[in-house]
Design a protein around this motif. Structure first.
Motif, PDB file in Angstrom:
ATOM      1  N   GLU A 195       0.768  -1.664   0.066  1.00 20.65           N
ATOM      2  CA  GLU A 195      -0.016  -0.011   0.013  1.00 20.65           C
ATOM      3  C   GLU A 195       0.678   1.703   0.071  1.00 20.65           C
ATOM      4  O   GLU A 195       0.897   2.764  -0.758  1.00 20.65           O
ATOM      5  CB  GLU A 195      -0.561   0.122   1.334  1.00 20.65           C
ATOM      6  N   LEU A 196       2.120   0.882   0.660  1.00 23.13           N
ATOM      7  CA  LEU A 196       2.531   2.538   0.585  1.00 23.13           C
ATOM      8  C   LEU A 196       3.992   2.866  -0.590  1.00 23.13           C
ATOM      9  O   LEU A 196       4.287   3.510  -0.189  1.00 23.13           O
ATOM     10  CB  LEU A 196       3.660   2.497   1.615  1.00 23.13           C
ATOM     11  N   GLN A 197       3.465   1.550  -1.800  1.00 26.66           N
ATOM     12  CA  GLN A 197       4.064   2.067  -3.059  1.00 26.66           C
ATOM     13  C   GLN A 197       3.360   2.167  -4.072  1.00 26.66           C
ATOM     14  O   GLN A 197       4.116   2.570  -5.205  1.00 26.66           O
ATOM     15  CB  GLN A 197       5.292   0.399  -3.459  1.00 26.66           C
ATOM     16  N   LEU A 198       2.169   2.550  -3.762  1.00 23.18           N
ATOM     17  CA  LEU A 198       1.029   2.842  -4.891  1.00 23.18           C
ATOM     18  C   LEU A 198       1.350   5.211  -4.518  1.00 23.18           C
ATOM     19  O   LEU A 198       1.207   4.977  -3.662  1.00 23.18           O
ATOM     20  CB  LEU A 198      -0.173   3.154  -4.081  1.00 23.18           C
ATOM     21  N   PRO A 199       1.326   5.515  -5.592  1.00 25.78           N
ATOM     22  CA  PRO A 199       1.327   6.351  -6.072  1.00 25.78           C
ATOM     23  C   PRO A 199      -0.222   7.427  -6.156  1.00 25.78           C
ATOM     24  O   PRO A 199      -0.681   8.107  -7.038  1.00 25.78           O
ATOM     25  CB  PRO A 199       1.840   6.095  -7.837  1.00 25.78           C
ATOM     26  N   ILE A 242       5.342  -4.365  -9.038  1.00 27.19           N
ATOM     27  CA  ILE A 242       5.056  -2.655  -8.900  1.00 27.19           C
ATOM     28  C   ILE A 242       5.786  -1.148  -9.243  1.00 27.19           C
ATOM     29  O   ILE A 242       4.982  -0.541  -9.362  1.00 27.19           O
ATOM     30  CB  ILE A 242       5.749  -2.743  -7.127  1.00 27.19           C
ATOM     31  N   ASP A 243       7.306  -1.852 -10.315  1.00 27.41           N
ATOM     32  CA  ASP A 243       7.308  -0.895 -10.908  1.00 27.41           C
ATOM     33  C   ASP A 243       6.506  -0.520 -12.053  1.00 27.41           C
ATOM     34  O   ASP A 243       6.758   0.441 -12.774  1.00 27.41           O
ATOM     35  CB  ASP A 243       8.540  -0.762 -11.386  1.00 27.41           C
ATOM     36  N   GLY A 244       6.170  -1.743 -12.199  1.00 34.34           N
ATOM     37  CA  GLY A 244       5.401  -1.366 -13.669  1.00 34.34           C
ATOM     38  C   GLY A 244       4.358  -0.961 -14.095  1.00 34.34           C
ATOM     39  O   GLY A 244       3.609   0.162 -14.388  1.00 34.34           O
ATOM     40  N   LEU A 245       3.237  -1.280 -12.762  1.00 26.79           N
ATOM     41  CA  LEU A 245       2.001  -1.141 -12.769  1.00 26.79           C
ATOM     42  C   LEU A 245       2.226   0.776 -12.431  1.00 26.79           C
ATOM     43  O   LEU A 245       1.275   1.530 -13.056  1.00 26.79           O
ATOM     44  CB  LEU A 245       1.266  -2.008 -11.490  1.00 26.79           C
ATOM     45  N   GLY A 246       3.331   1.283 -11.563  1.00 21.86           N
ATOM     46  CA  GLY A 246       3.374   2.609 -10.845  1.00 21.86           C
ATOM     47  C   GLY A 246       3.839   3.388 -11.977  1.00 21.86           C
ATOM     48  O   GLY A 246       3.734   4.485 -12.220  1.00 21.86           O
ATOM     49  N   ILE A 247       4.263   2.885 -12.869  1.00 19.54           N
ATOM     50  CA  ILE A 247       4.610   3.989 -13.926  1.00 19.54           C
ATOM     51  C   ILE A 247       4.012   3.751 -15.197  1.00 19.54           C
ATOM     52  O   ILE A 247       2.968   4.910 -15.069  1.00 19.54           O
ATOM     53  CB  ILE A 247       5.523   3.375 -15.357  1.00 19.54           C
ATOM     54  N   GLN A 248       3.462   2.731 -15.419  1.00 17.64           N
ATOM     55  CA  GLN A 248       1.785   2.963 -16.081  1.00 17.64           C
ATOM     56  C   GLN A 248       0.612   3.837 -14.864  1.00 17.64           C
ATOM     57  O   GLN A 248      -0.165   4.985 -15.613  1.00 17.64           O
ATOM     58  CB  GLN A 248       1.104   1.297 -16.286  1.00 17.64           C
ATOM     59  N   VAL A 249       0.318   3.795 -14.059  1.00 17.64           N
ATOM     60  CA  VAL A 249      -0.259   4.926 -13.209  1.00 17.64           C
ATOM     61  C   VAL A 249      -0.394   6.098 -13.526  1.00 17.64           C
ATOM     62  O   VAL A 249      -0.705   6.627 -13.399  1.00 17.64           O
ATOM     63  CB  VAL A 249      -1.045   4.693 -11.657  1.00 17.64           C
ATOM     64  N   LEU A 250       1.499   5.890 -12.976  1.00 17.14           N
ATOM     65  CA  LEU A 250       1.963   7.864 -12.983  1.00 17.14           C
ATOM     66  C   LEU A 250       2.124   8.448 -14.214  1.00 17.14           C
ATOM     67  O   LEU A 250       1.573   9.534 -14.471  1.00 17.14           O
ATOM     68  CB  LEU A 250       3.072   7.705 -12.900  1.00 17.14           C
ATOM     69  N   THR A 251       2.209   7.400 -15.451  1.00 17.35           N
ATOM     70  CA  THR A 251       1.874   7.917 -17.076  1.00 17.35           C
ATOM     71  C   THR A 251       0.389   7.759 -17.826  1.00 17.35           C
ATOM     72  O   THR A 251      -0.130   8.614 -18.718  1.00 17.35           O
ATOM     73  CB  THR A 251       2.344   7.373 -17.623  1.00 17.35           C
ATOM     74  N   GLY A 252      -0.498   7.618 -16.238  1.00 16.61           N
ATOM     75  CA  GLY A 252      -1.559   8.222 -17.116  1.00 16.61           C
ATOM     76  C   GLY A 252      -2.444   7.327 -18.255  1.00 16.61           C
ATOM     77  O   GLY A 252      -2.844   7.534 -18.871  1.00 16.61           O
ATOM     78  N   ARG A 253      -2.077   6.101 -18.228  1.00 17.45           N
ATOM     79  CA  ARG A 253      -1.977   4.554 -19.408  1.00 17.45           C
ATOM     80  C   ARG A 253      -3.829   4.657 -18.301  1.00 17.45           C
ATOM     81  O   ARG A 253      -4.426   3.891 -18.047  1.00 17.45           O
ATOM     82  CB  ARG A 253      -1.067   3.438 -19.223  1.00 17.45           C
ATOM     83  N   ARG A 309      -3.798  -1.587  -6.807  1.00 17.60           N
ATOM     84  CA  ARG A 309      -4.006  -2.566  -5.469  1.00 17.60           C
ATOM     85  C   ARG A 309      -4.601  -3.913  -5.534  1.00 17.60           C
ATOM     86  O   ARG A 309      -3.778  -4.480  -5.500  1.00 17.60           O
ATOM     87  CB  ARG A 309      -4.995  -1.858  -4.992  1.00 17.60           C
ATOM     88  N   ARG A 310      -5.474  -4.236  -6.548  1.00 20.31           N
ATOM     89  CA  ARG A 310      -5.984  -5.469  -6.692  1.00 20.31           C
ATOM     90  C   ARG A 310      -5.150  -6.190  -7.794  1.00 20.31           C
ATOM     91  O   ARG A 310      -4.882  -7.667  -6.961  1.00 20.31           O
ATOM     92  CB  ARG A 310      -7.391  -4.969  -7.919  1.00 20.31           C
ATOM     93  N   SER A 311      -3.955  -5.601  -8.770  1.00 20.66           N
ATOM     94  CA  SER A 311      -3.281  -6.765  -9.291  1.00 20.66           C
ATOM     95  C   SER A 311      -2.501  -6.971  -7.830  1.00 20.66           C
ATOM     96  O   SER A 311      -2.001  -8.407  -7.342  1.00 20.66           O
ATOM     97  CB  SER A 311      -3.344  -6.065  -9.883  1.00 20.66           C
ATOM     98  N   LEU A 312      -1.395  -6.665  -7.066  1.00 19.58           N
ATOM     99  CA  LEU A 312      -0.927  -6.226  -6.148  1.00 19.58           C
ATOM    100  C   LEU A 312      -1.285  -7.866  -5.325  1.00 19.58           C
ATOM    101  O   LEU A 312      -0.687  -8.045  -4.980  1.00 19.58           O
ATOM    102  CB  LEU A 312      -0.005  -5.640  -5.581  1.00 19.58           C
ATOM    103  N   HIS A 313      -1.989  -7.257  -4.764  1.00 16.87           N
ATOM    104  CA  HIS A 313      -2.765  -8.236  -3.997  1.00 16.87           C
ATOM    105  C   HIS A 313      -3.168  -9.417  -4.760  1.00 16.87           C
ATOM    106  O   HIS A 313      -2.918 -10.466  -3.430  1.00 16.87           O
ATOM    107  CB  HIS A 313      -4.296  -7.544  -2.955  1.00 16.87           C
ATOM    108  N   ALA A 314      -3.535  -9.827  -5.351  1.00 19.58           N
ATOM    109  CA  ALA A 314      -3.716 -11.469  -6.066  1.00 19.58           C
ATOM    110  C   ALA A 314      -2.264 -11.400  -6.637  1.00 19.58           C
ATOM    111  O   ALA A 314      -1.897 -12.803  -5.865  1.00 19.58           O
ATOM    112  CB  ALA A 314      -4.683 -10.915  -8.048  1.00 19.58           C
TER     113      ALA A 314
END
Length: 282
Positions: free
Chosen positions: A175-179, A248-259, A268-273
């Protein structure tokens, strides 16, 4: 003296070294003066976010506040010395003001769009003063990364040290890694820029590696503890760490760049899964 009392005493030590009043200290850490007084007398506990801010203002680590040593073995891997900010000068208030301003400007505008004059304007000082603490603009980026590493370390120790359930601790670490909006998103922005600069400038790679190693070591030690408790699978912790960190890195970059379609909640769901499928036993 129990750990809570010891932490309270160390906060008092930080306050004793603060150049202003207790009320001014409360204002700087964003805490109501009455709540600070109650926390110092023992009728209220310091919250994780408050300990993080106290460490920042007091130029100490949360590890020291809670465990009495910067190097104490704790829930989060201790950063390598090269990945931590240097000991601030005697006039640490000005140094911290400049560093905070540079960190925020770089995160919000991008490293190459920030001039030393911009930092000076935010701080209400001259470019010469900025150069006194940070001789070149590259030094601002380097110290911004170290500043982010210390922030992450302090936050993780403050948030995780009281979570005994290692499964829940791993989820909280995720959770502490979510942007999310605010400081975490700004930290992600700094990391994206450091990744880019490190790919182009070999001289940054050692600092980048030392900083990133701390994060992976934290994941690995959490997984290893869960394995010792029989909560997590026996898969090689290093292998699981590499996979989880990469996700975490790959998903975070996609979120941050607005994909499109890549949101905080989906991340969060993907990481928990992944944690439940690959790490948690049975």
């Amino acid at each position: 003296m129990d750990s809570v009392d010891a932490t309270r005493q160390r906060v008092r030590e930080v306050l004793a070294g603060y150049p202003g009043s207790q009320r001014a200290f409360a204002g700087e850490i964003g805490l109501d003066p009455t709540k600070l007084s109650k926390s110092l007398t023992g009728t209220r506990r310091f919250l994780a976010a408050e300990l993080t801010r106290i460490a920042e203002v007091g130029n100490v680590t949360v590890n020291w506040l809670i465990n009495g040593s910067d190097e104490a073995d704790t829930v989060s891997a201790v950063p390598r010395r090269t990945a931590l900010p240097p000991v601030p000068p005697a006039d640490s208030g000005r140094y911290r003001q400049i560093l905070e301003a540079a960190w925020r400007l770089i995160a919000e505008r991008g490293y190459h769009a920030v001039r030393v004059a911009d930092v000076a304007d935010v701080c209400g000082t001259s470019a010469a003063t900025i150069h006194y603490y940070f001789p070149g603009r590259d030094d601002l980026l380097t110290e911004a990364l170290r500043y982010s590493v210390k922030h992450a370390f302090d936050r993780q120790v403050a948030e995780l040290h009281s979570i005994e359930d290692v499964h829940q601790r791993l989820l909280r670490l995720v959770e502490l890694q979510l942007p999310t909006a605010g400081a975490l998103r700004l930290e992600w922005s700094i990391w994206l820029q450091v990744w880019n600069e490190s790919a182009l400038r070999p001289e940054l790679r050692v600092l980048h590696s030392d900083s990133y190693t701390r994060w992976q070591d934290t994941i690995a030690r959490t997984i290893a503890e869960g394995q010792r408790q029989g909560v997590f699978t026996d898969t090689d912790p290093e292998e699981l760490t590499v996979e989880l960190a990469a996700l975490i890195d790959g998903l975070g970059i996609q979120v941050l760049t607005g994909r499109p379609g890549r949101t905080i909640e989906r991340m969060r769901r993907s990481l928990h899964a992944f944690v439940e499928r690959e790490i948690v036993r049975g």
